[in-house]
Design a protein around this motif. Sequence first.
Motif, PDB file in Angstrom:
ATOM      1  N   UNK A 142       0.829  -1.206   0.000  1.00 28.64           N
ATOM      2  CA  UNK A 142       0.000   0.000   0.000  1.00 28.64           C
ATOM      3  C   UNK A 142       0.864   1.256   0.000  1.00 28.64           C
ATOM      4  N   UNK A 143       1.979   1.204   0.740  1.00 29.04           N
ATOM      5  CA  UNK A 143       2.877   2.368   0.769  1.00 29.04           C
ATOM      6  C   UNK A 143       3.547   2.568  -0.580  1.00 29.04           C
ATOM      7  N   UNK A 144       3.876   1.463  -1.252  1.00 30.30           N
ATOM      8  CA  UNK A 144       4.479   1.584  -2.584  1.00 30.30           C
ATOM      9  C   UNK A 144       3.484   2.188  -3.564  1.00 30.30           C
ATOM     10  N   UNK A 145       2.214   1.773  -3.456  1.00 30.74           N
ATOM     11  CA  UNK A 145       1.203   2.331  -4.358  1.00 30.74           C
ATOM     12  C   UNK A 145       1.020   3.827  -4.114  1.00 30.74           C
ATOM     13  N   UNK A 146       1.018   4.199  -2.849  1.00 32.30           N
ATOM     14  CA  UNK A 146       0.874   5.623  -2.536  1.00 32.30           C
ATOM     15  C   UNK A 146       2.090   6.414  -3.024  1.00 32.30           C
ATOM     16  N   UNK A 147       3.277   5.836  -2.882  1.00 34.10           N
ATOM     17  CA  UNK A 147       4.485   6.497  -3.358  1.00 34.10           C
ATOM     18  C   UNK A 147       4.475   6.632  -4.869  1.00 34.10           C
ATOM     19  N   UNK A 148       3.935   5.627  -5.556  1.00 33.28           N
ATOM     20  CA  UNK A 148       3.880   5.702  -7.022  1.00 33.28           C
ATOM     21  C   UNK A 148       2.954   6.833  -7.474  1.00 33.28           C
ATOM     22  N   UNK A 149       1.828   7.033  -6.731  1.00 33.60           N
ATOM     23  CA  UNK A 149       0.937   8.148  -7.071  1.00 33.60           C
ATOM     24  C   UNK A 149       1.635   9.479  -6.874  1.00 33.60           C
ATOM     25  N   UNK A 150       2.378   9.589  -5.785  1.00 35.49           N
ATOM     26  CA  UNK A 150       3.115  10.823  -5.543  1.00 35.49           C
ATOM     27  C   UNK A 150       4.157  11.073  -6.616  1.00 35.49           C
ATOM     28  N   UNK A 151       4.843   9.975  -7.047  1.00 36.61           N
ATOM     29  CA  UNK A 151       5.860  10.118  -8.085  1.00 36.61           C
ATOM     30  C   UNK A 151       5.235  10.549  -9.406  1.00 36.61           C
ATOM     31  N   UNK A 152       4.079   9.966  -9.754  1.00 36.39           N
ATOM     32  CA  UNK A 152       3.406  10.362 -10.997  1.00 36.39           C
ATOM     33  C   UNK A 152       2.945  11.821 -10.955  1.00 36.39           C
ATOM     34  N   UNK A 153       2.424  12.212  -9.807  1.00 38.42           N
ATOM     35  CA  UNK A 153       1.972  13.603  -9.678  1.00 38.42           C
ATOM     36  C   UNK A 153       3.146  14.563  -9.784  1.00 38.42           C
ATOM     37  N   UNK A 154       4.255  14.211  -9.164  1.00 33.35           N
ATOM     38  CA  UNK A 154       5.447  15.065  -9.221  1.00 33.35           C
ATOM     39  C   UNK A 154       5.996  15.167 -10.647  1.00 33.35           C
ATOM     40  N   UNK A 155       5.973  14.047 -11.357  1.00 35.36           N
ATOM     41  CA  UNK A 155       6.470  14.048 -12.738  1.00 35.36           C
ATOM     42  C   UNK A 155       5.561  14.856 -13.638  1.00 35.36           C
ATOM     43  N   UNK A 156       4.246  14.746 -13.393  1.00 39.37           N
ATOM     44  CA  UNK A 156       3.312  15.506 -14.226  1.00 39.37           C
ATOM     45  C   UNK A 156       3.396  17.003 -13.932  1.00 39.37           C
ATOM     46  N   UNK A 157       3.761  17.355 -12.724  1.00 43.76           N
ATOM     47  CA  UNK A 157       3.817  18.784 -12.356  1.00 43.76           C
ATOM     48  C   UNK A 157       5.125  19.417 -12.778  1.00 43.76           C
ATOM     49  N   UNK A 158       6.236  18.736 -12.504  1.00 44.19           N
ATOM     50  CA  UNK A 158       7.558  19.329 -12.734  1.00 44.19           C
ATOM     51  C   UNK A 158       8.217  18.848 -14.008  1.00 44.19           C
ATOM     52  N   UNK A 159       7.783  17.696 -14.515  1.00 43.53           N
ATOM     53  CA  UNK A 159       8.425  17.136 -15.694  1.00 43.53           C
ATOM     54  C   UNK A 159       9.664  16.336 -15.372  1.00 43.53           C
ATOM     55  N   UNK A 160       9.969  16.148 -14.128  1.00 46.57           N
ATOM     56  CA  UNK A 160      11.142  15.386 -13.703  1.00 46.57           C
ATOM     57  C   UNK A 160      10.697  14.290 -12.743  1.00 46.57           C
ATOM     58  N   UNK A 161      11.516  13.232 -12.714  1.00 46.35           N
ATOM     59  CA  UNK A 161      11.222  12.143 -11.774  1.00 46.35           C
ATOM     60  C   UNK A 161      11.493  12.612 -10.347  1.00 46.35           C
TER      61      UNK A 161
END
Length: 231
Positions: free
Chosen positions: A187-206
Amino acid sequence: MRSSFRLDAVLVQAVIAGALSFSHLHDLAQAAGQNGWKAWAYPISVDLLLVAAWHRLRSLRNTDSPRRAAWIWFTVALAASLGANIATAGLLDLADVPAWLRILVAGWPALAFLGGTLLAHSPATSPEHDEPAPVRDAVPEAEPEQPARTAPVRDLPAPEPARQEPDEIAPAATAPALPAAPSVPPALIAHARKLADTHHATTGHAIDTDTLRARLGVPAPMADAIAAQLA
């Protein structure tokens, strides 16, 4: 028993003397034209000023404050009480009081009010001056101890290194085992993946490890393990 009898005698004597002085002051005030309650107020005023001045003198006994004012008002009240006692002893015709005595009796309330006010509102003690702190004598600093001189050591031949047999050679130290990676809940990995996707979509960087650790609020080892699974 003897001390209590002497104390009682002093109290009786004080009551008798106070009553006589009170009566004399009343008679003199009444003869000077002060009738009714005014004649009874005069002896009270004189006795209170006398007691206030005496109390003031006792409070200033162990201080450096000036006591001249307290002595002046004590003398004034004592003179008024003593004068009334002498005047009513037959030396003065109470049926024909002179004008100067009528003026003194009429002006006494203002004089007593002034004396009582000054005695009540004067500072009790003189201001204390700040004394300088005593200077301690300078203590000489202890001289550093010098190391004791040792006798020179003569050159001795270096001992030969002991030969080790092949069986006595110590085995090579094994490398320390690396700590096992912490287990991360799915569950923590899934939540982290959502955060990573949101960060990439906002900033354009991983998302980096520090940002991921700050967003999740997890320790650094666990953040590294999550980042490794998201890569």
